[in-house]
Design a protein around this motif. Structure first.
Motif, PDB file in Angstrom:
ATOM      1  N   ASN A  30       0.819  -1.222   0.000  1.00  0.00           N
ATOM      2  CA  ASN A  30       0.000   0.000   0.000  1.00  0.00           C
ATOM      3  C   ASN A  30       0.852   1.270   0.000  1.00  0.00           C
ATOM      4  OD1 ASN A  30      -2.521  -1.337   0.004  1.00  0.00           O
ATOM      5  ND2 ASN A  30      -2.371  -1.664   2.214  1.00  0.00           N
ATOM      6  N   LEU A  31       1.975   1.199  -0.709  1.00  0.00           N
ATOM      7  CA  LEU A  31       2.837   2.376  -0.858  1.00  0.00           C
ATOM      8  C   LEU A  31       2.734   2.983  -2.255  1.00  0.00           C
ATOM      9  CD1 LEU A  31       6.111   1.124   0.896  1.00  0.00           C
ATOM     10  CD2 LEU A  31       4.441   2.738   1.809  1.00  0.00           C
ATOM     11  N   ILE A  32       1.943   2.363  -3.121  1.00  0.00           N
ATOM     12  CA  ILE A  32       1.948   2.774  -4.529  1.00  0.00           C
ATOM     13  C   ILE A  32       1.432   4.201  -4.706  1.00  0.00           C
ATOM     14  CG2 ILE A  32      -0.332   1.797  -4.998  1.00  0.00           C
ATOM     15  CD1 ILE A  32       2.745   1.854  -7.323  1.00  0.00           C
ATOM     16  N   PHE A  33       0.457   4.612  -3.875  1.00  0.00           N
ATOM     17  CA  PHE A  33      -0.082   5.958  -4.056  1.00  0.00           C
ATOM     18  C   PHE A  33       0.948   7.002  -3.638  1.00  0.00           C
ATOM     19  CE2 PHE A  33      -3.319   8.795  -5.085  1.00  0.00           C
ATOM     20  CZ  PHE A  33      -3.422   9.788  -4.108  1.00  0.00           C
ATOM     21  N   GLU A  34       1.731   6.716  -2.621  1.00  0.00           N
ATOM     22  CA  GLU A  34       2.805   7.641  -2.239  1.00  0.00           C
ATOM     23  C   GLU A  34       3.825   7.766  -3.364  1.00  0.00           C
ATOM     24  OE1 GLU A  34       4.515   7.234   1.686  1.00  0.00           O
ATOM     25  OE2 GLU A  34       2.792   6.043   2.339  1.00  0.00           O
TER      26      GLU A  34
ATOM     27  N   VAL B 240       6.128  10.735  -8.051  1.00  0.00           N
ATOM     28  CA  VAL B 240       6.422  10.774  -9.488  1.00  0.00           C
ATOM     29  C   VAL B 240       5.752  11.974 -10.140  1.00  0.00           C
ATOM     30  CG1 VAL B 240       5.995   9.599 -11.675  1.00  0.00           C
ATOM     31  CG2 VAL B 240       6.863   8.307  -9.723  1.00  0.00           C
ATOM     32  N   ILE B 241       4.468  12.201  -9.822  1.00  0.00           N
ATOM     33  CA  ILE B 241       3.744  13.303 -10.459  1.00  0.00           C
ATOM     34  C   ILE B 241       4.382  14.640 -10.113  1.00  0.00           C
ATOM     35  CG2 ILE B 241       1.535  14.517 -10.466  1.00  0.00           C
ATOM     36  CD1 ILE B 241       0.158  11.820 -10.154  1.00  0.00           C
ATOM     37  N   GLN B 242       4.740  14.847  -8.858  1.00  0.00           N
ATOM     38  CA  GLN B 242       5.368  16.113  -8.467  1.00  0.00           C
ATOM     39  C   GLN B 242       6.713  16.298  -9.155  1.00  0.00           C
ATOM     40  OE1 GLN B 242       5.244  15.528  -4.182  1.00  0.00           O
ATOM     41  NE2 GLN B 242       3.673  17.111  -3.963  1.00  0.00           N
ATOM     42  N   GLN B 243       7.532  15.228  -9.209  1.00  0.00           N
ATOM     43  CA  GLN B 243       8.847  15.333  -9.836  1.00  0.00           C
ATOM     44  C   GLN B 243       8.711  15.598 -11.337  1.00  0.00           C
ATOM     45  OE1 GLN B 243      11.845  15.315  -8.159  1.00  0.00           O
ATOM     46  NE2 GLN B 243      12.584  16.037 -10.148  1.00  0.00           N
TER      47      GLN B 243
ATOM     48  N   TRP C  24      -6.128  16.840  -6.817  1.00  0.00           N
ATOM     49  CA  TRP C  24      -4.764  17.143  -6.363  1.00  0.00           C
ATOM     50  C   TRP C  24      -3.851  17.448  -7.545  1.00  0.00           C
ATOM     51  CZ3 TRP C  24      -0.162  14.449  -7.187  1.00  0.00           C
ATOM     52  CH2 TRP C  24       0.925  14.865  -6.423  1.00  0.00           C
ATOM     53  N   ILE C  25      -3.969  16.641  -8.634  1.00  0.00           N
ATOM     54  CA  ILE C  25      -3.146  16.883  -9.828  1.00  0.00           C
ATOM     55  C   ILE C  25      -3.428  18.267 -10.409  1.00  0.00           C
ATOM     56  CG2 ILE C  25      -2.759  16.158 -12.217  1.00  0.00           C
ATOM     57  CD1 ILE C  25      -3.202  13.282 -11.308  1.00  0.00           C
ATOM     58  N   LEU C  26      -4.701  18.616 -10.513  1.00  0.00           N
ATOM     59  CA  LEU C  26      -5.061  19.925 -11.076  1.00  0.00           C
ATOM     60  C   LEU C  26      -4.520  21.059 -10.209  1.00  0.00           C
ATOM     61  CD1 LEU C  26      -8.754  19.135 -12.127  1.00  0.00           C
ATOM     62  CD2 LEU C  26      -6.745  19.307 -13.607  1.00  0.00           C
ATOM     63  N   ALA C  27      -4.572  20.883  -8.888  1.00  0.00           N
ATOM     64  CA  ALA C  27      -4.051  21.915  -7.992  1.00  0.00           C
ATOM     65  C   ALA C  27      -2.538  22.055  -8.147  1.00  0.00           C
ATOM     66  CB  ALA C  27      -4.417  21.575  -6.544  1.00  0.00           C
ATOM     67  N   GLU C  28      -1.831  20.942  -8.279  1.00  0.00           N
ATOM     68  CA  GLU C  28      -0.382  20.984  -8.448  1.00  0.00           C
ATOM     69  C   GLU C  28       0.006  21.648  -9.768  1.00  0.00           C
ATOM     70  OE1 GLU C  28       0.611  19.778  -4.866  1.00  0.00           O
ATOM     71  OE2 GLU C  28       2.177  19.884  -6.396  1.00  0.00           O
ATOM     72  N   LEU C  29      -0.775  21.378 -10.830  1.00  0.00           N
ATOM     73  CA  LEU C  29      -0.499  22.035 -12.118  1.00  0.00           C
ATOM     74  C   LEU C  29      -0.679  23.545 -12.007  1.00  0.00           C
ATOM     75  CD1 LEU C  29      -2.204  19.596 -14.676  1.00  0.00           C
ATOM     76  CD2 LEU C  29       0.238  20.102 -14.490  1.00  0.00           C
ATOM     77  N   ARG C  30      -1.760  23.955 -11.325  1.00  0.00           N
ATOM     78  CA  ARG C  30      -2.005  25.400 -11.175  1.00  0.00           C
ATOM     79  C   ARG C  30      -0.896  26.051 -10.360  1.00  0.00           C
ATOM     80  NH1 ARG C  30      -7.416  23.570 -10.611  1.00  0.00           N
ATOM     81  NH2 ARG C  30      -7.173  23.515  -8.338  1.00  0.00           N
ATOM     82  N   SER C  31      -0.404  25.367  -9.347  1.00  0.00           N
ATOM     83  CA  SER C  31       0.646  25.958  -8.513  1.00  0.00           C
ATOM     84  C   SER C  31       1.944  26.161  -9.293  1.00  0.00           C
ATOM     85  CB  SER C  31       0.902  25.078  -7.292  1.00  0.00           C
ATOM     86  OG  SER C  31       1.498  23.848  -7.673  1.00  0.00           O
ATOM     87  N   ARG C  32       2.136  25.406 -10.370  1.00  0.00           N
ATOM     88  CA  ARG C  32       3.343  25.535 -11.188  1.00  0.00           C
ATOM     89  C   ARG C  32       3.074  26.262 -12.506  1.00  0.00           C
ATOM     90  NH1 ARG C  32       3.436  20.922  -8.367  1.00  0.00           N
ATOM     91  NH2 ARG C  32       5.402  20.154  -7.462  1.00  0.00           N
ATOM     92  N   ALA C  33       1.841  26.740 -12.664  1.00  0.00           N
ATOM     93  CA  ALA C  33       1.449  27.467 -13.882  1.00  0.00           C
ATOM     94  C   ALA C  33       1.666  26.617 -15.133  1.00  0.00           C
ATOM     95  CB  ALA C  33       2.212  28.782 -13.983  1.00  0.00           C
ATOM     96  N   LEU C  34       1.345  25.338 -15.026  1.00  0.00           N
ATOM     97  CA  LEU C  34       1.492  24.434 -16.162  1.00  0.00           C
ATOM     98  C   LEU C  34       0.131  24.174 -16.800  1.00  0.00           C
ATOM     99  CD1 LEU C  34       4.010  21.784 -14.773  1.00  0.00           C
ATOM    100  CD2 LEU C  34       4.457  23.494 -16.547  1.00  0.00           C
ATOM    101  N   PRO C  35       0.088  24.044 -18.133  1.00  0.00           N
ATOM    102  CA  PRO C  35      -1.193  23.742 -18.791  1.00  0.00           C
ATOM    103  C   PRO C  35      -1.561  22.270 -18.615  1.00  0.00           C
ATOM    104  CG  PRO C  35       0.560  23.829 -20.406  1.00  0.00           C
ATOM    105  CD  PRO C  35       1.182  24.241 -19.098  1.00  0.00           C
ATOM    106  N   ILE C  36      -2.809  21.973 -18.924  1.00  0.00           N
ATOM    107  CA  ILE C  36      -3.289  20.591 -18.816  1.00  0.00           C
ATOM    108  C   ILE C  36      -2.488  19.661 -19.731  1.00  0.00           C
ATOM    109  CG2 ILE C  36      -5.258  19.056 -19.278  1.00  0.00           C
ATOM    110  CD1 ILE C  36      -5.582  20.589 -16.763  1.00  0.00           C
TER     111      ILE C  36
END
Length: 777
Positions: free
Chosen positions: A577-581, A586-589, A623-635
């Motif tokens: 049960n570590l896969i989500f972490e 990975v997504i943040q990096q 969470w993914i959408l929020a992280e993209l907005r925080s980095r000013a990245l497009p979809i």
């Protein structure tokens, strides 16, 4: 006064009288019941036989239709017919007939003239296959069924027009109705079959599996005249049923099914003889037992004192249970017996509950542990067999605890029947100590026997087992080691999917390595200077020859463990049960790296692999959408890939989650497509944008014609669903050229570029800037 007769005489009369009456009643009842059952069995056999025969011929007709359509749709065959190329026509008919094992292959002109055939026809040149009326009907309708006689042999055939595009000829494809077919039918139905039809000389012809001397007799004995007495009147008594098979000939084709009364009634007759013998034997046995019983109705009082002393000493099994004619003695004996039984029962119950499992009545973990300790302490060589019921929790959830408890009880009976010591050591695990070591082949048979379905309350419960073995004292010298290593090899069997697995010390090493990986992976995820890194493999667009997409791949170089392959630690992470972490890391990096790419002028879309567990987390997408907005990245800076086999477990739920990703604007690809459970309905259900062709079909694409056909089919399938295709595993220029020719959209592989860290990726893009780099206005 009339003297009273001895009690033994009354007992004898009563027992023999009741038994004689019940035996006679049983014989009479069996006599009439077996007669009725035999007649009913004959009728049912004829009903089933008639249905099976019709189904057989219907199936043959369907096969003929399919084969004839393949023939008449063949362009080369049409061209040969249109040009009257008889050599080609004959060759095609012979080859097609050989492929489908057809006995009749023919081509007839629209005027009824025979063009070609693989069977001998009348010397005058006429086909003798069909009437002009049938030919006209086929020409009008395009096809029809046909029963025909050629050289006094019966054929079942299909006739279809050869259209180019209007009818230019008629093709005939047929199977012969012969004794081999009827014999096969007899083996299925256990009936004799006779086919009656008219030959080319208009004479009645019979094709039968019965001896010639019995055919006439069997046909005359219709089921309406069936009688049980017929069994005694002839050694070859038959009951027959006649029904028409077709009306397509001038004279119909009739089928006669014949059941041999001797075969059916012989078992019933034997049953009656057996019951009569049992009745006579029972009378004799009852007489002898009654005599013996009558002689033992008295009992000496002198033994009761000794009996009481034995009970006081715990010797419960020595109390005599003989009956007494004196009431006082009988009452006293009964009291002693009751006292002994109650005391003995309570002691046995307490001991049994302490040593046995409450559900299965097998020994429990405590008892088998003690027995094992004694055997191991004595240095005895023994084989320990562990048995695990797979997916036990799912069985409980599906069928309920009560039904599963009943299932376990039946399973325990099967296990106990093997001999030796058996125990239930946990909810789904059992331990068996056979009397002597069993070879692997024996364990295979035992595994198959134990896995047979169990019926409980009209429910058929299928269980799957894993069997593991330890050879002591080589594999373990104490009970703690035994149970620990049983758990280890159970876990290995579950992961490998093996049904039978002996313990090996490498299993313990792997188990310890898994524990170490879990421990160090948790540390790596928390450490700010993580040992985890990302590499990126470019995807080359075959449309514009540019690289504007990459796939992000995680790597782990542990200071303690060294390089850990992703396939290894990802699987362990899912189990722990570590896969989500890991997914969040990975997504943040990847987002941070993609932002660097964009700032450097490379507008790259990075693909991230998600697991089925990941997409089922409802908080992931917000969470993914929020992280993209925080980095000013497009979809379109990110896309996602999901392995095909992961999605099949709960396709409906997966489709709902993927729809949310697609509605947010993300591209979603099915990874490793073609290796799982692909289907049109599956593709139609899942809202994906890309299909990623598995590298197993691409690595040898230039050399394997089979892989070429598969890849072409996948690309065509994707285009029909308006999906883009990505091919991974490109190793050579020839494969790249083929994929370009097939219309593949994107490719990736070592021939394009190996997975690279971010810095090396920038170098690769810079070296190919004239082709790949986009300059932002």
């Amino acid at each position: 006064m009339k003297s009273a007769k001895p009690l033994r005489v009354h007992v004898l009369k009563l027992v023999l009288g009741v038994l004689a009456f019940s035996s006679f009643a049983t014989l009479v009842n069996v006599w009439f019941t077996t007669t009725s059952a035999g007649q009913k069995q004959i009728v049912e056999a004829l009903d089933i036989g008639q249905g099976v025969l019709r189904q057989v011929f219907n199936n043959r007709e369907s096969q003929l239709i399919s084969s004839a359509q393949v023939l008449t749709d063949d362009f080369g065959f049409k061209q040969a017919v249109a040009t009257n190329d008889k050599a080609t026509i004959g060759s095609v008919l012979d080859n097609h007939g050989a492929r489908i094992n057809a006995d009749l292959m023919a081509l007839v002109s629209l005027e009824g003239e025979l063009i070609a055939a693989n069977v001998a026809m009348p010397s005058d040149g006429s086909t003798a296959l069909m009437t002009k009326q049938q030919l006209a009907e086929v020409t009008q309708l395009g096809g029809s069924t046909l029963w025909t006689v050629i050289d006094n042999e019966l054929y079942q055939a299909i006739i279809l027009t050869v259209d180019a595009p209007t009818p230019i000829a008629v093709a005939v494809v047929g199977f012969k109705v012969d004794e081999y077919l009827l014999e096969n039918f007899d083996e299925i139905t256990q009936l004799n079959t006779t086919v009656v039809y008219t030959d080319t000389q208009r004479k009645e012809k019979r094709l039968s599996t019965l001896p010639e001397s019995h055919v006439e007799y069997a046909i005359d004995k219709l089921e309406s005249s069936m009688s049980w007495l017929a069994f005694y009147s002839s050694k070859e008594a038959f009951v027959s049923r006649t029904f028409p098979l077709t009306q397509s000939l001038n004279s119909p084709v009739d089928v006669v099914l014949s059941a041999n009364i001797e075969v059916i009634f012989s078992s019933f007759n034997q049953l009656q003889r057996n019951i009569f013998g049992i009745a006579v034997g029972s009378l004799i046995l009852a007489f002898l037992l009654s005599v013996m019983l009558s002689k033992k109705l008295t009992r000496p009082l002198g033994k009761l004192a000794k009996v009481s002393q034995r009970i006081a000493n715990g010797a419960y099994d020595e109390l005599s249970t003989e009956q007494h004619v004196i009431s006082e003695v009988e009452q006293l004996t009964s009291s002693f017996s009751t006292m002994q039984t109650n005391i003995q029962h309570r002691e046995k119950q307490i001991t049994f509950q302490a040593e046995h499992d409450a559900v299965t009545q097998l020994y429990n973990r405590a008892y088998i542990g003690g027995a094992l300790a004694q055997k191991l302490k004595a240095g005895a060589a023994l084989q320990i067999v562990g048995i695990n019921i797979k997916a036990f929790r799912a069985l409980n959830d599906t069928y309920g605890h009560q039904n599963i408890d009943s299932c376990l009880q039946e399973f325990a009976k099967r296990l106990a029947a093997l001999g030796g010591l058996c125990a239930r050591i946990s909810s789904s695990e059992f331990l068996w100590l056979p009397d002597e070591p069993r070879a692997e082949q024996d364990l295979v048979h035992i595994h198959n026997d134990l896995e047979k379905s169990i019926v409980v309350n009209a429910l058929t419960i299928s269980i799957k087992l894993a069997i593991v073995t330890l050879d002591c004292p080589c594999d373990a010298t104490d009970t703690i080691s035994v149970f620990r290593r049983l758990n280890i090899v159970f876990d290995e069997a579950s992961k490998s999917g093996q049904d039978i697995l002996p313990f090996h010390h490498s299993h313990e090493d792997k188990y310890l390595r898994r524990l170490s990986i879990i421990q160090h992976l948790k540390i790596a995820l928390r450490d700010s200077e993580s040992e985890l890194t990302m590499v990126y493999q470019p995807k080359l667009s075959l449309v514009n020859k540019q690289v504007n997409k990459v796939e992000g791949l995680i790597r782990w170089n542990s200071k303690t463990l060294g390089f850990v392959p992703p396939d290894e630690f990802i699987e362990i992470a899912e189990q722990a049960n570590l896969i989500f972490e890991i997914t969040k890391w990975v997504i943040q990096q990847v987002m941070d790296d993609v932002r660097c790419m964009h700032e450097s002028g490379y507008h790259i879309c990075a693909a991230i692999n998600l697991s089925a567990k990941d997409i089922m987390v409802p908080e992931l997408l917000p969470w993914i959408l929020a992280e993209l907005r925080s980095r000013a990245l497009p979809i379109n800076a990110l896309s996602f890939e999901l392995t095909e086999s992961d999605l099949v477990g709960d396709a409906q739920a997966a489709a709902q989650r993927l729809s949310e990703f697609r509605e947010a604007g993300f591209e979603v690809a099915i990874d490793d497509f073609g290796t799982g459970y692909s289907s049109l309905a599956y593709l139609q259900l899942l809202p994906v944008s890309d299909l990623k062709i598995d590298k197993s079909f691409v690595l040898n694409l230039a050399k394997s014609s089979a892989d070429q056909k598969i890849v072409q089919s996948i690309i065509a399938l994707a285009k029909s669903f308006d999906l883009k295709t990505i091919a991974e595993g490109i190793e050579d220029e020839q494969s790249l050229a083929l994929l370009t020719q097939y219309g593949c959209d994107l490719v990736q592989g070592y021939h394009v570029c190996r997975p690279q860290p971010l810095a090396q990726l920038f170098e690769f893009l810079a070296q190919h800037s004239s082709q790949f780099k986009e300059v932002q206005e």
